[in-house]
Enzyme design. Sequence first.
Site, PDB file in Angstrom:
ATOM      1  CB  SER A  55      -0.975   0.006   1.178  1.00 21.97           C
ATOM      2  OG  SER A  55      -1.863  -1.071   1.082  1.00 21.97           O
TER       3      SER A  55
ATOM      4  CG  ASP B 109      -4.795  -1.013   0.735  1.00 18.60           C
ATOM      5  OD1 ASP B 109      -4.971  -2.034   1.421  1.00 18.60           O
ATOM      6  OD2 ASP B 109      -4.551  -1.047  -0.484  1.00 18.60           O
TER       7      ASP B 109
END
Length: 387
Positions: free
Chosen positions: A126, A172
């Site tokens: 991420s 995320d």
Amino acid sequence: MSVAAQFSDLYGYEPAGVWAAPGRVNLIGEYTDFNEGFVMPLALPHTAVAAVAARTDGVLRLHSADIDAPVAELRVDDLTPLSKYGQGGWAAYPAGVVWALRDAGHPVTGADIHLASTVPTGAGLSSSAALEVVTAYALNELFELGLNRQELAVLAQRAENVFVGVPCGVMDQMASACGTEGHALHLDCRDLSIRQIPFDLAAQGLQLLVVDTRVKHELGDGAYAERRAGCEEGARLLGVSHLRDVAYAELADSLGELQRVGADEKVVRYVRHVVSDDHRVEQVIDLLDAGDVRAIGPVLTEGHTSLRDDLRISCQELDLVVATANAAGALGARMTGGGFGGSAVVLVETADADAVTKSVLTAFDEAGHTAPRVFPAVPSPGARRVA
């Protein structure tokens, strides 16, 4: 040279502050977030760091220490989804956040931003969400917008969904915004409620290793969107709004119903994965609450089998990590993230960490693969001001 000093060299004056937001690794719960299910990520020590100052003239200037490119100068009024800065490249992420904030009615009148990141790119950790969240967090403070962490995460997700055009769920961004040191984050993706789950592995004599395979296969292009669409089709055929509403106890009956109505075989597999992975998140929480951390290992491995066989987003390198690590004495392992490359997580006794790492490195060398990067995942703080 510090990020603040680099900002001063670039723009000719000092930033108003420096902020950081972490990457994340997901312990369990994959492709469940956009199905309004459960996930359990933890924030990593690796961060995107931004030196930022507000502007009042409608100009947005962006620069990255990690990219050999000049300062990008934009006008906030010209930011448009899927435009030049909405079609990939690092600048799309902070620019998209500015667009999302303004589109939601927040008075962001421009900024100078200089970024640097230690979050590995292409590893399923991420890095893009870290860029989004650090930008949102900084602008929220500078323009005194009064948004909480969950609200910032949702706006960062919207930037990626609408401005960049990636149909990701909210996991995320929530992990990056809301992570807590020494904890994993149990997130209900339906109502965005969170619970911080104590996850002090060192006290238990354990480590969670991240194995970044350093590969990304082209097969992954478009695969995320295809699987999301398949999950939505499965929910439609089962008469529910999202697969979160299919109870694990009713999974066999639901799969039978999908077959009865002639659902595509892929849709059946996707539904089986999502419903069972939601159940695995609940299993892990129960085990951690009971203090039986080692028992989550087999649940991780079961999750990998589902990702490999039902969702079919694993690859040779990820399968090699899981098989080799488990054979070398790991308690459990699975791929993490979007798949087709990226990273795996491996739960090990601290005393076995070096031996398991060596076995994985040897297996990659013997298979002719590039050596993976291996490091411990230490649950770390979420977005914050650092200077």
